[in-house]
Motif scaffolding. Structure first.
Motif: not given
Lengths: 505, 81
Positions: B6, B8, B21-23, B71
């Protein structure tokens, strides 16, 4: 406490948080949103934060401030969101019994916030654009053209300098390791000449006994970290420069990162231990960074330039290994007159200027020896040794971490370590009992060490340090296995008395 | 070897990536490799030596290894105060 606020900051509310009757001083700093930046008219600022981390990092800074300075209390509030010209962006309040500490802490806290806390600002300009601002490192922005700065008007007429030379000095980035007897004069004159970006690295604190030779400091600085005290003094003298302090010793762990982020034009080794000299030397060479070294002993010293790009050999061509422990005393043991590091530090500054301005007769292939009493200086050509690691055909000795030199780190490790004597059995004949108690692992069995001795850390010992390093290489440098760089006899532990490590160089 | 991470974004990265945010799945081994990948995909123009990384609100070095489910926050040059 470190807080973020989406609403305008209120100084009266913030001031009322301080209540300690022992406080004799409250120092307040306010950062205001101003109407110009880099020659452009600004109409407003928007602050964006990574809130959880900003508060965490902010609290860490305040915690460190409480340890570094004798302050009573500190509160910081930072605006986030949109702000207009004239609004308060940040409020810092520090109390202490006497004002000096509050002034110092307040400044330090601001400098730290500006480099560490994840808050960003976006400027809106009167012409309509918006842009993210990148903070500069210095306390005051450098003038547009250093060659136009009235401060340098006396050195620019030299054909060796000129306006181009002055600009090169202003663009240069210097990492000075050690703000002591050598570092102080070097820093003073390099800052005076206009070197634009200086980072000073020193983990020690100013002591009374330093003041006879470490000329950047005054009695008021006693107890302060040297890098920070030196940086403050230089900024006071030359506010147009960018001066940064790193209040920790440069080590094999911290230096590579410093070199990579700073990309210095040159590094000055103003340290006083052989261990640091070899560490800094190897890392600078491998990073391709020119290094100006100097060393002082009582009433003489030497200075040289180690420039990987010049391909004129390195320090290890002449001195492949550091000298044995206790062979050479340092300033506190052997004594020194301030003029000696004063003179050598000056020679370091001269060498830096020659490098930055591409002047001739650099010390890239020679060492300059200076005798303070007779005034004699001699340039001695340095050899290039084909078998030296700098020629590329033999590996560099493994640095720092796995190679143990006498000193604090070794003393700490030895307490819990398993010692192994990796010599041949015949070499142990007649050795004292405490060595006989150390397990013997001859060469034929070296490979078995990690499995046979699963506990860590392990320290490999031999007769002089060469074999223990070879053994480590043979094992592939596993974690928590170290090679003792001296003779096993220097270890002297396992006897009833507390293990006695030789005093550090 | 693919790992799911993940990421940010803040400030200029948030704007360029158009999200906070992305995964994503990545082949990157270290954080600096991850940044190379991300800057290619999102058109980040900041050179890698000016980017810092945070995991669990702590700065981590660019050589730190990418781990499954971590993250990472990309931190462009900060300008608080």
């Amino acid at each position: 406490m470190f807080t973020l606020s989406e609403r305008p900051l209120e100084p009266e509310t913030l001031t009322r948080k301080f209540e300690n009757p022992r406080a004799g001083a409250l120092v307040i700093f306010e950062g205001w949103v101003r109407n110009h930046h880099n020659g452009r008219d600004v109409s407003g600022l928007t602050y964006e934060a990574y809130p959880d981390m900003a508060i965490k990092e902010g609290e860490r800074i305040l915690q460190t401030a409480r340890q570094r300075f004798a302050i009573l209390d500190v509160h910081v509030a930072h605006r986030i969101g949109s702000t207009d010209i004239g609004e308060r962006a940040i409020w810092v309040g520090v109390t202490s019994e006497h004002r000096q500490e509050a002034f110092l802490a307040c400044r330090w806290i601001m400098d730290e916030i500006k480099t560490r806390v994840p808050i960003w600002k976006k400027e809106a300009y009167v012409e309509g654009e918006v842009e993210w601002v990148h903070a500069s490192e210095g306390s005051t922005a450098a003038p547009a053209d250093p060659a136009a700065h009235p401060r340098y008007v006396r050195q620019m007429p030299l054909r060796e300098v000129g306006p181009d030379g002055q600009r090169k000095l202003a663009d240069a980035r210097l990492l000075v390791i050690g703000a002591g007897g050598l570092g102080c004069p070097a820093l003073l004159y390099l800052a005076a000449a206009g070197v634009g970006h200086i980072t000073i690295c020193d983990g020690d604190r100013v002591e009374e006994s330093n003041l006879h030779r470490q000329t950047l400091f005054t009695a008021v600085d006693i107890g302060r970290n040297k890098a920070e005290a030196a940086a403050d003094r230089l900024r006071a003298y030359h506010p147009q420069l960018s001066v940064r302090a790193v209040a920790d010793a440069a080590t094999d762990e911290s230096l590579p990162g410093l070199l990579q982020t700073m990309i210095p034009s040159a590094v000055l080794d103003c340290t006083d231990s052989f261990e640091s000299k070899y560490t800094i030397h190897d890392l600078c060479w491998r990073n391709g960074t020119p290094l100006i070294q100097a060393a002082v002993y009582q009433l003489d010293g030497w200075v040289q330039l180690i420039d990987p790009r010049a391909e004129q050999g390195c320090m290890r061509c002449l001195w492949p290994e550091p000298p044995a422990v206790g062979c050479v005393g340092n300033c506190s043991e052997a004594g020194v007159l301030g003029v000696t590091p004063g003179l050598l530090g000056m020679h370091q500054a001269i060498e830096v200027i020659k490098l930055l301005l591409d002047l001739p007769d650099r010390l890239e292939d020679a060492t300059l020896y200076v005798d303070v009493l007779s005034g004699e200086t001699r340039r001695l050509r340095r050899p290039v040794r084909e078998a030296c690691p700098c020629r590329g055909r033999t590996p560099w000795p493994n640095l720092g971490n796995s190679l143990l030199y006498p000193g604090k780190r070794a003393r700490a490790l030895i307490r819990d370590a398993i010692l192994l004597d990796i010599r041949e059995p015949a070499e142990r004949n007649g050795n004292p009992d405490w060595i006989q108690r150390i397990p013997n692992v001859p060469r034929a069995e070296w490979e078995q060490i990690p499995e046979r001795y699963p506990d860590r850390p392990i320290i490999l010992c031999c007769s002089g340090g060469v074999r223990s390093r070879k053994c480590l290489e043979r094992l592939g440098h596993p974690p928590d296995i170290y090679a003792w760089s001296r003779s096993i006899h220097d270890m002297r532990c396992g006897c009833p008395a507390e293990s006695q490590m030789p005093e550090k160089l | 070897m693919s790992t799911i991470v993940h990421v940010q974004y803040f400030a200029v990265f948030r704007e360029k990536a158009a999200c906070t945010k992305e995964t994503r799945t990545t082949e990157a081994a270290t954080l600096s490799d991850l940044y190379t990948e991300l800057s290619r995909d999102h058109g980040f123009s900041l050179p890698p030596d000016q980017v810092r990384f945070a995991v669990n609100e702590d700065y981590v070095p660019q050589e730190a290894r990418v781990e499954e489910g971590m993250t990472v926050t990309l931190i462009p040059p900060v300008a608080g105060g």
